[in-house]
Design a protein around this motif. Structure first.
Motif, mmCIF file in Angstrom:
data_model
loop_
_atom_site.group_PDB
_atom_site.id
_atom_site.type_symbol
_atom_site.label_atom_id
_atom_site.label_comp_id
_atom_site.label_asym_id
_atom_site.label_seq_id
_atom_site.Cartn_x
_atom_site.Cartn_y
_atom_site.Cartn_z
ATOM 1 N N ARG A 107 15.174 46.892 -18.226
ATOM 2 C CA ARG A 107 14.803 48.034 -17.432
ATOM 3 C C ARG A 107 13.821 47.985 -16.546
ATOM 4 O O ARG A 107 14.244 48.423 -15.494
ATOM 5 N N LEU A 108 12.549 47.159 -16.637
ATOM 6 C CA LEU A 108 11.580 46.887 -15.929
ATOM 7 C C LEU A 108 12.415 46.394 -15.319
ATOM 8 O O LEU A 108 11.704 46.329 -13.410
ATOM 9 N N ALA A 109 12.596 44.844 -14.360
ATOM 10 C CA ALA A 109 13.169 44.228 -13.663
ATOM 11 C C ALA A 109 14.148 44.694 -12.537
ATOM 12 O O ALA A 109 14.196 44.958 -11.551
ATOM 13 N N GLU A 110 14.665 45.956 -13.720
ATOM 14 C CA GLU A 110 15.978 47.038 -13.251
ATOM 15 C C GLU A 110 15.500 47.768 -11.858
ATOM 16 O O GLU A 110 15.191 47.893 -10.218
ATOM 17 N N MET A 111 13.761 48.540 -11.763
ATOM 18 C CA MET A 111 13.690 48.544 -11.974
ATOM 19 C C MET A 111 12.630 48.428 -10.244
ATOM 20 O O MET A 111 12.409 49.188 -9.284
ATOM 21 N N LEU A 112 12.092 47.520 -10.648
ATOM 22 C CA LEU A 112 11.105 47.047 -9.331
ATOM 23 C C LEU A 112 12.577 46.074 -8.637
ATOM 24 O O LEU A 112 11.906 46.584 -7.055
ATOM 25 N N GLU A 113 13.579 46.155 -9.110
ATOM 26 C CA GLU A 113 15.039 45.704 -7.774
ATOM 27 C C GLU A 113 15.079 46.206 -7.158
ATOM 28 O O GLU A 113 15.844 46.590 -6.069
ATOM 29 N N ASN A 114 15.546 47.655 -7.790
ATOM 30 C CA ASN A 114 15.582 48.952 -6.840
ATOM 31 C C ASN A 114 14.278 49.438 -6.476
ATOM 32 O O ASN A 114 14.750 50.550 -6.218
ATOM 33 N N ASN A 115 13.367 49.311 -6.678
ATOM 34 C CA ASN A 115 12.073 50.481 -5.586
ATOM 35 C C ASN A 115 11.968 51.388 -6.648
ATOM 36 O O ASN A 115 11.803 52.513 -5.979
ATOM 37 N N THR A 116 12.121 51.286 -7.894
ATOM 38 C CA THR A 116 12.136 52.494 -8.285
ATOM 39 C C THR A 116 11.329 53.002 -9.717
ATOM 40 O O THR A 116 11.029 53.667 -10.335
ATOM 41 N N TYR A 117 10.123 51.772 -9.931
ATOM 42 C CA TYR A 117 9.069 51.707 -10.632
ATOM 43 C C TYR A 117 8.120 52.539 -9.901
ATOM 44 O O TYR A 117 7.757 53.241 -11.212
ATOM 45 N N TYR A 118 7.971 53.341 -8.799
ATOM 46 C CA TYR A 118 7.057 54.408 -8.288
ATOM 47 C C TYR A 118 7.777 55.406 -7.381
ATOM 48 O O TYR A 118 6.577 56.632 -7.298
ATOM 49 N N ALA A 119 8.891 55.105 -7.355
ATOM 50 C CA ALA A 119 9.427 56.457 -6.843
ATOM 51 C C ALA A 119 10.912 56.854 -7.700
ATOM 52 O O ALA A 119 11.633 55.672 -8.127
ATOM 53 N N SER A 120 11.296 58.034 -7.607
ATOM 54 C CA SER A 120 12.787 58.273 -7.831
ATOM 55 C C SER A 120 13.711 59.233 -6.716
ATOM 56 O O SER A 120 12.935 60.215 -6.199
ATOM 57 N N GLU A 121 14.705 59.228 -6.944
ATOM 58 C CA GLU A 121 15.472 60.274 -6.407
ATOM 59 C C GLU A 121 15.156 61.704 -6.726
ATOM 60 O O GLU A 121 15.208 62.649 -5.311
ATOM 61 N N GLU A 122 14.560 61.911 -8.024
ATOM 62 C CA GLU A 122 14.960 63.237 -8.736
ATOM 63 C C GLU A 122 13.748 63.364 -8.932
ATOM 64 O O GLU A 122 12.835 62.284 -9.217
ATOM 65 N N VAL A 123 12.893 64.629 -9.108
ATOM 66 C CA VAL A 123 11.203 65.047 -9.711
ATOM 67 C C VAL A 123 10.912 63.868 -11.376
ATOM 68 O O VAL A 123 12.259 63.853 -12.000
ATOM 69 N N SER A 124 10.274 63.029 -11.007
ATOM 70 C CA SER A 124 9.850 62.420 -12.132
ATOM 71 C C SER A 124 8.132 62.489 -12.885
ATOM 72 O O SER A 124 8.317 62.700 -12.047
ATOM 73 N N THR A 125 8.169 61.819 -13.564
ATOM 74 C CA THR A 125 6.628 61.958 -13.878
ATOM 75 C C THR A 125 6.012 60.170 -14.777
ATOM 76 O O THR A 125 7.209 59.173 -14.862
ATOM 77 N N TRP A 126 5.243 59.947 -13.993
ATOM 78 C CA TRP A 126 4.496 58.749 -14.480
ATOM 79 C C TRP A 126 2.957 59.820 -14.898
ATOM 80 O O TRP A 126 2.614 60.574 -14.688
#
Length: 198
Positions: free
Chosen positions: A141-160
Motif C-alpha cells: 500500500r505504501l509503495a502504491e501511494m508513492l508510485e501514484n503520488n497519493t501519499y500527500y495528495a488525494s482527489e477527494e478530501v482526506s485526512t493526514w
C-alpha cells in the motif's frame, strides 16, 4: 513422526528464520535511514516499526532454539540483497520478501515442524507467517501511494496527521509545513496509517 530436536530439520529452520528476521530488521533500519534522508519521516517510522516487529519474531525463534544453547548450528540459506534507489522500490522489495515468508517459507517450516512433532514451533511459524502477510500488505500500500503520488495528495478530501504534534489536517493535500509545530510535510501520515485514532 516425532524426532530428536538436535537431529531435526526444524532446528535448522528455526536458525534460518532467526537469521532471516535479523537481516530483515537491518534492511528495514537501513531503508528507514534512506527515507529520513529524503525527508519522508513517516515512511522511516513505518520501516522502523516493522523492524521492531521483525526483531520480536527473531527473538521468538531464538527462544525456541534454547535447547541448543551452547552449540553452533550450521545452516545454508538464501537471503535478499535489496539495494534499490527509490523508496517505492525498497517498499516493493520488502513486500516481495514478506510475501515469500507468508506464502512459502514459514508455511513449509511450519509443516516440517508439525511432521517432526514440534507443535509449538509449528504454531509459531504459522502465526508469524500471518504477521508477515500484514507486513506485505502494508508495504504494498505504501509503495502504491508513492508510485501514484497519493501519499500527500488525494482527489477527494482526506485526512493526514502531523506525527510530531498530532495536528489533524483535512483536505486534498497534506500541508507543506504543519501550521502548529512548523515541521515539514514529511512528518504527515495518511489517515489509513494513523495509529491510535480516536
Amino acid at each position: 513422526m516425532a524426532c530428536n530436536f538436535s537431529q531435526s530439520k526444524t532446528k535448522e529452520n528455526l536458525m534460518r528464520a532467526f537469521a532471516g528476521e535479523s537481516q530483515a530488521r537491518n534492511r528495514y533500519t537501513i531503508a528507514a535511514e534512506k527515507a529520513e534522508k529524503s525527508g519522508m519521516y513517516t515512511v522511516a517510522d513505518i520501516f522502523l516499526y516493522t523492524a521492531d516487529q521483525e526483531r520480536a519474531h527473531a527473538e521468538r525463534f531464538y527462544e525456541l532454539l534454547k535447547e541448543m544453547s551452547g552449540q553452533t548450528i550450521q545452516i545454508d540459506g538464501t537471503y535478499p540483497v535489496d539495494q534499490q534507489e527509490t523508496l517505492a522500490e525498497l517498499l516493493r522489495a520488502a513486500e516481495h520478501n514478506e510475501k515469500e515468508e507468508y506464502e512459502d517459507v514459514y508455511k513449509n517450516f511450519g509443516d516440517t515442524a508439525k511432521e517432526e512433532g514440534f507443535l509449538e514451533v509449528a504454531s509459531a511459524f504459522y502465526q508469524i507467517a500471518q504477521i508477515e502477510h500484514i507486513h506485505e500488505i502494508r508495504f504494498a500500500r505504501l509503495a502504491e501511494m508513492l508510485e501514484n503520488n497519493t501519499y500527500y495528495a488525494s482527489e477527494e478530501v482526506s485526512t493526514w496527521m502531523c506525527t510530531n504534534c498530532g495536528y489533524i489536517h483535512e483536505g486534498k493535500q497534506a500541508p507543506k509545513v504543519c501550521p502548529v509545530c512548523r515541521h515539514e510535510q514529511g512528518y504527515f501520515l495518511p489517515d489509513e496509517f494513523i495509529p491510535y485514532k480516536g
